[in-house]
Design a protein around this motif. Structure first.
Motif, PDB file in Angstrom:
ATOM      1  N   SER A   1       0.850  -1.179   0.000  1.00 52.58           N
ATOM      2  CA  SER A   1       0.000   0.000   0.000  1.00 52.58           C
ATOM      3  C   SER A   1       0.886   1.230   0.000  1.00 52.58           C
ATOM      4  O   SER A   1       1.984   1.195  -0.537  1.00 52.58           O
ATOM      5  CB  SER A   1      -0.961  -0.014   1.186  1.00 52.58           C
ATOM      6  OG  SER A   1      -1.959   0.948   1.035  1.00 52.58           O
ATOM      7  N   GLY A   2       0.453   2.315   0.598  1.00 47.70           N
ATOM      8  CA  GLY A   2       1.238   3.536   0.599  1.00 47.70           C
ATOM      9  C   GLY A   2       1.115   4.252   1.925  1.00 47.70           C
ATOM     10  O   GLY A   2       0.287   3.908   2.767  1.00 47.70           O
ATOM     11  N   LEU A   3       1.950   5.244   2.117  1.00 48.46           N
ATOM     12  CA  LEU A   3       1.954   5.980   3.369  1.00 48.46           C
ATOM     13  C   LEU A   3       0.637   6.707   3.605  1.00 48.46           C
ATOM     14  O   LEU A   3       0.100   6.706   4.700  1.00 48.46           O
ATOM     15  CB  LEU A   3       3.112   6.982   3.371  1.00 48.46           C
ATOM     16  CG  LEU A   3       3.293   7.820   4.623  1.00 48.46           C
ATOM     17  CD1 LEU A   3       3.540   6.935   5.835  1.00 48.46           C
ATOM     18  CD2 LEU A   3       4.444   8.788   4.441  1.00 48.46           C
ATOM     19  N   TRP A   4       0.085   7.333   2.579  1.00 52.71           N
ATOM     20  CA  TRP A   4      -1.136   8.125   2.727  1.00 52.71           C
ATOM     21  C   TRP A   4      -2.330   7.510   2.018  1.00 52.71           C
ATOM     22  O   TRP A   4      -3.323   8.182   1.770  1.00 52.71           O
ATOM     23  CB  TRP A   4      -0.914   9.538   2.201  1.00 52.71           C
ATOM     24  CG  TRP A   4       0.127  10.260   2.967  1.00 52.71           C
ATOM     25  CD1 TRP A   4       1.397  10.513   2.553  1.00 52.71           C
ATOM     26  CD2 TRP A   4       0.024  10.785   4.285  1.00 52.71           C
ATOM     27  NE1 TRP A   4       2.084  11.176   3.529  1.00 52.71           N
ATOM     28  CE2 TRP A   4       1.259  11.362   4.622  1.00 52.71           C
ATOM     29  CE3 TRP A   4      -0.993  10.833   5.229  1.00 52.71           C
ATOM     30  CZ2 TRP A   4       1.505  11.970   5.822  1.00 52.71           C
ATOM     31  CZ3 TRP A   4      -0.742  11.447   6.441  1.00 52.71           C
ATOM     32  CH2 TRP A   4       0.495  12.005   6.724  1.00 52.71           C
ATOM     33  N   CYS A   5      -2.231   6.262   1.638  1.00 52.38           N
ATOM     34  CA  CYS A   5      -3.344   5.637   0.926  1.00 52.38           C
ATOM     35  C   CYS A   5      -3.393   4.149   1.243  1.00 52.38           C
ATOM     36  O   CYS A   5      -2.510   3.607   1.873  1.00 52.38           O
ATOM     37  CB  CYS A   5      -3.202   5.844  -0.575  1.00 52.38           C
ATOM     38  SG  CYS A   5      -1.715   5.097  -1.257  1.00 52.38           S
ATOM     39  N   THR A   6      -4.415   3.518   0.788  1.00 51.75           N
ATOM     40  CA  THR A   6      -4.552   2.083   0.948  1.00 51.75           C
ATOM     41  C   THR A   6      -4.641   1.448  -0.428  1.00 51.75           C
ATOM     42  O   THR A   6      -5.098   2.071  -1.381  1.00 51.75           O
ATOM     43  CB  THR A   6      -5.796   1.738   1.788  1.00 51.75           C
ATOM     44  OG1 THR A   6      -5.813   0.330   2.011  1.00 51.75           O
ATOM     45  CG2 THR A   6      -7.080   2.158   1.107  1.00 51.75           C
ATOM     46  N   SER A   7      -4.183   0.243  -0.556  1.00 48.81           N
ATOM     47  CA  SER A   7      -4.263  -0.451  -1.826  1.00 48.81           C
ATOM     48  C   SER A   7      -5.640  -1.082  -1.968  1.00 48.81           C
ATOM     49  O   SER A   7      -6.022  -1.946  -1.192  1.00 48.81           O
ATOM     50  CB  SER A   7      -3.179  -1.529  -1.908  1.00 48.81           C
ATOM     51  OG  SER A   7      -3.275  -2.195  -3.139  1.00 48.81           O
TER      52      SER A   7
ATOM     53  N   TYR B   1      -8.778  16.873   0.133  1.00 47.54           N
ATOM     54  CA  TYR B   1      -8.622  18.047   0.979  1.00 47.54           C
ATOM     55  C   TYR B   1      -8.257  17.560   2.369  1.00 47.54           C
ATOM     56  O   TYR B   1      -8.843  16.602   2.864  1.00 47.54           O
ATOM     57  CB  TYR B   1      -9.892  18.909   1.029  1.00 47.54           C
ATOM     58  CG  TYR B   1      -9.584  20.281   1.571  1.00 47.54           C
ATOM     59  CD1 TYR B   1      -8.994  21.233   0.759  1.00 47.54           C
ATOM     60  CD2 TYR B   1      -9.819  20.596   2.892  1.00 47.54           C
ATOM     61  CE1 TYR B   1      -8.661  22.478   1.255  1.00 47.54           C
ATOM     62  CE2 TYR B   1      -9.488  21.845   3.395  1.00 47.54           C
ATOM     63  CZ  TYR B   1      -8.907  22.775   2.567  1.00 47.54           C
ATOM     64  OH  TYR B   1      -8.568  24.000   3.068  1.00 47.54           O
ATOM     65  N   HIS B   2      -7.271  18.178   2.962  1.00 45.81           N
ATOM     66  CA  HIS B   2      -6.813  17.785   4.290  1.00 45.81           C
ATOM     67  C   HIS B   2      -7.914  18.020   5.321  1.00 45.81           C
ATOM     68  O   HIS B   2      -8.910  18.691   5.059  1.00 45.81           O
ATOM     69  CB  HIS B   2      -5.550  18.561   4.683  1.00 45.81           C
ATOM     70  CG  HIS B   2      -5.794  20.042   4.796  1.00 45.81           C
ATOM     71  ND1 HIS B   2      -6.335  20.612   5.903  1.00 45.81           N
ATOM     72  CD2 HIS B   2      -5.580  21.035   3.914  1.00 45.81           C
ATOM     73  CE1 HIS B   2      -6.442  21.907   5.734  1.00 45.81           C
ATOM     74  NE2 HIS B   2      -5.987  22.194   4.519  1.00 45.81           N
ATOM     75  N   CYS B   3      -7.728  17.475   6.491  1.00 46.10           N
ATOM     76  CA  CYS B   3      -8.718  17.693   7.552  1.00 46.10           C
ATOM     77  C   CYS B   3      -8.069  18.389   8.753  1.00 46.10           C
ATOM     78  O   CYS B   3      -8.415  18.124   9.891  1.00 46.10           O
ATOM     79  CB  CYS B   3      -9.412  16.389   7.943  1.00 46.10           C
ATOM     80  SG  CYS B   3      -8.307  15.043   8.336  1.00 46.10           S
ATOM     81  N   TYR B   4      -7.112  19.281   8.483  1.00 50.74           N
ATOM     82  CA  TYR B   4      -6.528  20.107   9.534  1.00 50.74           C
ATOM     83  C   TYR B   4      -7.461  21.287   9.772  1.00 50.74           C
ATOM     84  O   TYR B   4      -7.458  22.254   9.019  1.00 50.74           O
ATOM     85  CB  TYR B   4      -5.138  20.612   9.123  1.00 50.74           C
ATOM     86  CG  TYR B   4      -4.153  19.504   8.884  1.00 50.74           C
ATOM     87  CD1 TYR B   4      -3.651  18.756   9.945  1.00 50.74           C
ATOM     88  CD2 TYR B   4      -3.740  19.189   7.602  1.00 50.74           C
ATOM     89  CE1 TYR B   4      -2.753  17.733   9.732  1.00 50.74           C
ATOM     90  CE2 TYR B   4      -2.834  18.169   7.375  1.00 50.74           C
ATOM     91  CZ  TYR B   4      -2.347  17.452   8.441  1.00 50.74           C
ATOM     92  OH  TYR B   4      -1.463  16.433   8.221  1.00 50.74           O
ATOM     93  N   ALA B   5      -8.284  21.194  10.801  1.00 53.33           N
ATOM     94  CA  ALA B   5      -9.249  22.233  11.161  1.00 53.33           C
ATOM     95  C   ALA B   5     -10.245  22.514  10.035  1.00 53.33           C
ATOM     96  O   ALA B   5     -10.776  23.608   9.925  1.00 53.33           O
ATOM     97  CB  ALA B   5      -8.536  23.525  11.589  1.00 53.33           C
TER      98      ALA B   5
END
Length: 110
Positions: free
Chosen positions: A56-62, A84-88
Motif C-alpha cells: 500500500s502507501g503511506l497516505w493511501c490504501t491499496s 482536501y486535508h482535515c486540519y481544522a
C-alpha cells in the motif's frame, strides 16, 4: 532542460535511482524497479514479473487496480473534491467515514 529529456527517457529508472532516493532505498544498489501496470491485487514490473501488492502507501490504501466500482467512485469523487486535508477543516467524505466508523465501533454519537 528539454535537451535532457531524451537522455532521461533512455536511462529510465536507473537515472532516477541516482537522482531520487526512494523510500527503503538499498544504498549499495540505489535503483528502483519500475512498475508499469496493476490489475486486481497484482502489479507488474518493467520486466514482466507479476507481484502480489501488499505494501500500500503511506497516505493511501491499496484497493487493487482496474475494479470498475472503485474507478467510478474515484471518478465521481475527483469531479467533486479530489482531496482536501482535515486540519481544522471537514468535508462530506470525512463526516460520512467518521459516522460509519463510529457505528462499526458502536461509539456514542455514531
Amino acid at each position: 532542460l528539454s535537451s535532457l529529456a531524451p537522455a532521461r527517457a533512455a536511462q529510465g529508472s536507473e537515472m532516477l535511482g541516482r537522482s531520487f532516493m526512494y523510500p527503503m532505498t538499498n544504498l549499495a544498489s540505489p535503483s528502483a524497479k519500475k512498475m508499469v501496470r496493476g490489475t486486481g491485487v497484482y502489479v507488474e514490473d518493467e520486466d514482466g514479473r507479476v507481484l502480489l501488492e501488499g505494501l500500500s502507501g503511506l497516505w493511501c490504501t491499496s484497493l487493487g487496480w482496474g475494479h470498475p466500482e472503485v474507478i467510478e467512485a474515484a471518478r465521481a469523487q475527483m469531479s467533486e473534491l479530489s482531496y482536501y486535508h482535515c486540519y481544522a477543516r471537514t468535508n462530506d467524505q470525512v463526516e460520512r467515514l467518521t459516522e460509519r466508523l463510529a457505528a462499526l465501533a458502536k461509539m456514542e454519537g455514531g
